[in-house]
Design a protein around this motif. Structure first.
Motif, PDB file in Angstrom:
ATOM      1  N   TYR A  54       0.820  -1.211   0.000  1.00 52.94           N
ATOM      2  CA  TYR A  54       0.000   0.000   0.000  1.00 52.94           C
ATOM      3  C   TYR A  54       0.861   1.271   0.000  1.00 52.94           C
ATOM      4  O   TYR A  54       1.749   1.425   0.834  1.00 52.94           O
ATOM      5  CB  TYR A  54      -0.916  -0.021   1.217  1.00 52.94           C
ATOM      6  N   ASN A  55       0.591   2.184  -0.948  1.00 56.25           N
ATOM      7  CA  ASN A  55       1.374   3.426  -1.026  1.00 56.25           C
ATOM      8  C   ASN A  55       0.531   4.667  -0.784  1.00 56.25           C
ATOM      9  O   ASN A  55       0.905   5.763  -1.201  1.00 56.25           O
ATOM     10  CB  ASN A  55       2.087   3.516  -2.377  1.00 56.25           C
ATOM     11  N   LEU A  56      -0.591   4.535  -0.172  1.00 60.07           N
ATOM     12  CA  LEU A  56      -1.504   5.628   0.181  1.00 60.07           C
ATOM     13  C   LEU A  56      -2.347   6.111  -0.998  1.00 60.07           C
ATOM     14  O   LEU A  56      -3.436   6.626  -0.818  1.00 60.07           O
ATOM     15  CB  LEU A  56      -0.768   6.850   0.757  1.00 60.07           C
ATOM     16  N   LEU A  57      -1.837   5.997  -2.216  1.00 58.66           N
ATOM     17  CA  LEU A  57      -2.554   6.575  -3.348  1.00 58.66           C
ATOM     18  C   LEU A  57      -3.268   5.527  -4.195  1.00 58.66           C
ATOM     19  O   LEU A  57      -4.286   5.806  -4.803  1.00 58.66           O
ATOM     20  CB  LEU A  57      -1.583   7.369  -4.236  1.00 58.66           C
ATOM     21  N   ASN A  58      -2.705   4.331  -4.255  1.00 55.95           N
ATOM     22  CA  ASN A  58      -3.320   3.301  -5.084  1.00 55.95           C
ATOM     23  C   ASN A  58      -3.872   2.168  -4.242  1.00 55.95           C
ATOM     24  O   ASN A  58      -3.618   2.092  -3.039  1.00 55.95           O
ATOM     25  CB  ASN A  58      -2.299   2.744  -6.089  1.00 55.95           C
ATOM     26  N   GLU A  70      11.701  -7.789   4.140  1.00 53.52           N
ATOM     27  CA  GLU A  70      12.411  -6.550   3.797  1.00 53.52           C
ATOM     28  C   GLU A  70      13.104  -5.932   5.015  1.00 53.52           C
ATOM     29  O   GLU A  70      14.229  -5.451   4.931  1.00 53.52           O
ATOM     30  CB  GLU A  70      11.405  -5.573   3.178  1.00 53.52           C
ATOM     31  N   ASP A  74      17.082  -4.245   5.846  1.00 53.68           N
ATOM     32  CA  ASP A  74      17.014  -2.781   5.840  1.00 53.68           C
ATOM     33  C   ASP A  74      17.898  -2.231   6.963  1.00 53.68           C
ATOM     34  O   ASP A  74      17.575  -2.368   8.146  1.00 53.68           O
ATOM     35  CB  ASP A  74      15.547  -2.357   6.032  1.00 53.68           C
ATOM     36  N   TYR A 264       7.015   6.061  11.009  1.00 55.19           N
ATOM     37  CA  TYR A 264       6.272   7.236  10.541  1.00 55.19           C
ATOM     38  C   TYR A 264       6.857   7.774   9.237  1.00 55.19           C
ATOM     39  O   TYR A 264       6.130   8.096   8.295  1.00 55.19           O
ATOM     40  CB  TYR A 264       6.325   8.289  11.657  1.00 55.19           C
ATOM     41  N   LYS A 265       8.183   7.827   9.188  1.00 50.08           N
ATOM     42  CA  LYS A 265       8.823   8.339   7.966  1.00 50.08           C
ATOM     43  C   LYS A 265       8.523   7.424   6.773  1.00 50.08           C
ATOM     44  O   LYS A 265       8.252   7.891   5.677  1.00 50.08           O
ATOM     45  CB  LYS A 265      10.347   8.446   8.159  1.00 50.08           C
ATOM     46  N   PHE A 268       4.568   7.978   5.893  1.00 50.51           N
ATOM     47  CA  PHE A 268       4.063   9.257   5.401  1.00 50.51           C
ATOM     48  C   PHE A 268       5.043  10.000   4.507  1.00 50.51           C
ATOM     49  O   PHE A 268       4.644  10.892   3.788  1.00 50.51           O
ATOM     50  CB  PHE A 268       3.650  10.141   6.568  1.00 50.51           C
ATOM     51  N   GLU A 269       6.329   9.690   4.581  1.00 50.06           N
ATOM     52  CA  GLU A 269       7.274  10.410   3.739  1.00 50.06           C
ATOM     53  C   GLU A 269       7.691   9.598   2.532  1.00 50.06           C
ATOM     54  O   GLU A 269       7.908  10.144   1.457  1.00 50.06           O
ATOM     55  CB  GLU A 269       8.502  10.831   4.553  1.00 50.06           C
ATOM     56  N   GLN A 270       7.828   8.291   2.701  1.00 49.86           N
ATOM     57  CA  GLN A 270       8.262   7.451   1.580  1.00 49.86           C
ATOM     58  C   GLN A 270       7.085   6.746   0.923  1.00 49.86           C
ATOM     59  O   GLN A 270       7.275   5.938   0.021  1.00 49.86           O
ATOM     60  CB  GLN A 270       9.260   6.383   2.068  1.00 49.86           C
ATOM     61  N   PHE A 271       5.888   6.984   1.410  1.00 53.27           N
ATOM     62  CA  PHE A 271       4.687   6.359   0.857  1.00 53.27           C
ATOM     63  C   PHE A 271       4.722   4.831   0.956  1.00 53.27           C
ATOM     64  O   PHE A 271       4.139   4.152   0.134  1.00 53.27           O
ATOM     65  CB  PHE A 271       4.493   6.786  -0.617  1.00 53.27           C
ATOM     66  N   HIS A 272       5.451   4.307   1.956  1.00 57.58           N
ATOM     67  CA  HIS A 272       5.483   2.858   2.153  1.00 57.58           C
ATOM     68  C   HIS A 272       4.567   2.497   3.312  1.00 57.58           C
ATOM     69  O   HIS A 272       5.026   2.047   4.358  1.00 57.58           O
ATOM     70  CB  HIS A 272       6.906   2.372   2.459  1.00 57.58           C
TER      71      HIS A 272
END
Lengths: 306, 433
Positions: A54-58, A70, A74, A264-265, A268-272
């Motif tokens: 999920y990337n928030l937009l699709n 993953e 990381d 959080y990053k 909301f910042e990386q859309f992950h």
């Protein structure tokens, strides 16, 4: 529980299940149900999203355990685990020790106890607040009070906030300083220990240290255990301190990249958002594991008075 | 400005839009509000109260000219803005018109969340925009917004400080990075370390991109890969570490990120003599630094392989693909870009207006410092510059890695070469996701 004498009395006939009183009862707990919906729906949504990309937009795609796999490759995730663990395992014991120490001092019948209690409690009310973390930055700034104080002893200026070696230490000191809420609970616990135990021990010739070891600690152990669990959980979930302290970046050099800050990053910042959800569930597992371990160990050192 | 052909094309698209979008969210949708005769647009942006005041003044003009439309705006600080915008899209409730960060543009555009202006021709007039301005919002052939204002980075020097210590300011058009190092060292030495010569944040992508272009490389290649070599990144970090060793740069740990506003800067505090700023910040920086700043070009521009300075924008004005009132949102966008009075009201809080006609028209009404910055930008647009393709998806991951390694280099935990290696590894990974 069926006492015939009571069931025959017409105090609560079965009909009453639909009485207006019951309805108003349900009405009064309705906010709770609504509130639970706001907890339960996101809870299961996040569980589902943890297995998607999920990337928030699709629309999210199911990717199975990929998010969890993953994490292990990381580097920043490992760094965030390290930061959170170091923070928790250094600051929780120290802040509990400080809380117990101060609680014992205050328990010796000082005058104006409520005032002291309030003063010591105040920092923990403010501990996670934005204003306090900012103030902390200034206190530990290059030209702040701490460096001025150290300079008094000829110690060179330390860049507490911008040196990766010191930034986390600074936040740990902040955490230790906010020992107020365990302290108040300790204080309440100490008040419960009957004075006669100490008197008896004193007559038997036990010194202060022995009294502490043999009376205070065992009788206080359920309270210590409670405080330990509470502090551990809240410490694992630290967010505000790292976020404000580093301007949302977790820096310098990821040294204050708390687990929840990284989560959080990512979200909301990386859309992950899928990855972030998976991280959230991983944190749940970590916290559950440590809490479970503590309950197991507790059998050895927590004494309940029956 | 709508020609008949455009009208027909628009009408055709409307039909198409309605036919394709089963939910009826196509062009001209949103009937319920239209029936009541009042259309409400939601516009979001980031900034401070000063910018809010100026923006509202422009919007009041718009609402006066378009009585059927009300514009409701929301604004916040740039940090929370990003998260809030993402959340609103996720919730299916995006604003009609929004300020879009350049490094987020493709995150949204590639996922079809923004309106392609090419699909709705005839409302937003772009003929007065310079090529540099148009390029900023292009992803391939699609256009996902209009720059809300133009800026570039420039070098400011506090002349009060250099005069005080008798240091000559180099020629801003021809100086090199070596000249900067020499100048900075001189300031530090002559002031007895009371003032350090310069401060450049090696972790800021906007700074790095200029240097990279000067070396003949591209930050991002046309196919969305990281185009910087390890050698260039190493040189970049090394350059500042050398300045630190010589004394022109402050010692490790000196910089504390407390805030990013001009009054919190080290140049305002008088502990640094020069630094890089976005040109639209010139007025603000000059105000808090005693009013004697000089605006120079970036070092190396005249002597490097090619130009590095580029026209940029703090943000685009973009429209959500799912906006219920795309036509009105486009009208508002056109107004913000092309209306002279609106831009007089807004001033240069978002940079120099993207339309060169508007920029010329409002220049005389600006404060002197803003005129300096505007001239700097108008001058740049007349020169041949190297265009930077829009940041690919995942580019914010590169910024994160730069932010992480820069302090490690500063404190000697990583050599510049090691840091360069780490950045390249992280960039490759971030862009491949």
């Amino acid at each position: 529980m069926k006492d015939p004498a009571v069931s025959e009395a017409p105090v609560s006939p079965p009909k009453a299940a639909k009485s207006p009183q019951d309805r108003s009862g349900y009405l009064f707990i309705l906010p709770w149900f609504i509130g639970m919906a706001f907890t339960i729906i996101p809870f299961f949504a996040s569980l589902y999203l943890a297995f998607t990309d999920y990337n928030l937009l699709n629309v999210p795609n199911w990717i199975g355990l990929e998010n969890f796999a993953e994490m292990f490759s990381d580097d920043t995730w490992w760094q965030s685990v390290k930061v959170t663990f170091v923070y928790t395992f250094v600051s929780v014991p120290l802040s509990l020790a400080a809380a117990l120490g101060v609680a014992m001092l205050l328990n010796r019948g000082v005058r104006g106890l409520p005032v002291y209690r309030a003063i010591f409690y105040l920092p923990s009310l403010l501990g996670g607040s934005v204003a306090l973390v900012l103030l902390w930055r200034y206190i530990f700034g290059l030209n702040g009070i701490v460096n001025a104080f150290l300079g008094f002893f000829g110690i060179e200026k330390i860049s507490w906030t911008s040196d990766p070696d010191y930034a986390l230490t600074t936040l740990i000191i902040l955490h230790i300083w906010t020992f107020g809420s365990p302290m108040v609970i300790f204080l309440a616990g100490l008040k419960q220990i009957p004075a006669m135990y100490y008197e008896a021990a004193a007559i038997d010739g036990a010194n202060k240290w022995q009294q502490f070891r043999k009376i205070t600690l065992p009788l206080l152990s359920p309270i210590i255990f409670f405080n330990l669990i509470q502090s551990l959980i809240s410490s694992f979930q630290t967010f505000t301190q790292g976020f404000i302290f580093s301007g949302g970046k977790g820096g310098p050099a990821n040294s204050t990249m708390f687990y929840n800050l990284y989560l959080y990053k990512q979200g909301f910042e990386q859309f992950h958002m899928g990855y972030a959800s998976a991280m959230a569930w991983m944190l749940l597992i970590i916290i559950a594991a440590f809490t479970g371990l503590n309950f197991l160990l507790a059998k050895r050192w927590v004494h309940y008075d029956n | 400005m709508i020609s008949r052909r455009d009208m027909l094309r628009t009408a055709g698209l409307t039909g198409l839009g309605l036919a394709v979008a089963a939910c009826g969210r196509g062009f001209g949708g949103g009937g319920s509000e239209a029936a009541s005769g009042k259309i409400e647009l939601n516009m979001v942006w980031w900034g401070d109260a000063f910018r809010a005041q100026k923006t509202q003044a422009a919007l009041d003009l718009f609402m006066k000219a378009n009585p059927g439309i009300t514009v409701k705006t929301e604004y916040q600080d740039s940090g929370p803005y990003k998260d809030k915008l993402a959340t609103r899209f996720a919730a299916g409730n995006p604003p009609d018109l929004m300020m879009m960060r350049m490094d987020s543009l493709r995150e949204y555009a590639d996922r079809k969340s923004l309106l392609n202006l090419n699909d709705h021709p005839g409302i937003v007039e772009t003929t007065n925009l310079s090529q540099a301005a148009v390029n900023l919002s292009k992803v391939g052939d699609a256009v996902y917004g209009i720059p809300s204002g133009l800026n570039a980075i420039g070098y400011i020097v506090n002349k009060t400080i250099t005069d005080q210590y008798g240091v000559t300011i180099p020629d801003g058009a021809t100086w090199t990075w070596q000249d900067l190092a020499t100048f900075a060292k001189e300031v530090t030495d002559k002031s007895g370390k009371k003032v350090y010569g310069t401060l450049v944040d090696p972790a800021t992508l906007a700074n790095l991109v200029v240097y990279v272009s000067q070396q003949g490389e591209d930050l991002f290649t046309a196919d969305g890969k990281f185009g910087v070599s390890e050698a260039t990144l190493t040189k970049w970090f090394q350059m500042f570490e050398d300045m630190r060793k010589e004394g022109g740069f402050p010692p490790a740990g000196f910089v504390e990120t407390i805030g990013s506003s001009p009054d919190q800067s080290y140049i305002a505090k008088g502990s640094i003599a020069s630094q890089i700023i976005p040109s639209n910040g010139f007025l603000g920086y000059n105000k808090v630094s005693g009013g004697n700043l000089v605006l120079l070009g970036i070092p190396g521009e005249a002597t490097a392989k090619r130009r590095g300075t580029n026209i940029g924008t703090p943000a685009l004005w973009s429209i959500a693909a799912s906006s219920k009132h795309p036509k009105e949102a486009l009208q508002l966008l056109n107004f913000l870009i092309n209306d002279v009075e609106a831009n007089k009201a807004m001033g240069t809080t978002r940079g120099v207006p993207a339309s060169t006609v508007v920029a010329d028209a409002i220049k005389p009404t600006l404060e002197k410092d803003d005129q300096v910055a505007t001239d700097y930008l108008i001058g740049l647009q007349k020169q041949t510059l190297v265009a930077v393709p829009p940041y690919p998806k995942g580019a914010s991951g590169i910024q994160d890695e730069l932010t992480a390694v820069a302090p490690e280099v500063e404190h000697g935990r990583l050599t510049p070469a090691e840091a360069a290696k780490k950045v390249i590894e992280a960039a490759t990974k971030a862009l491949s996701q």
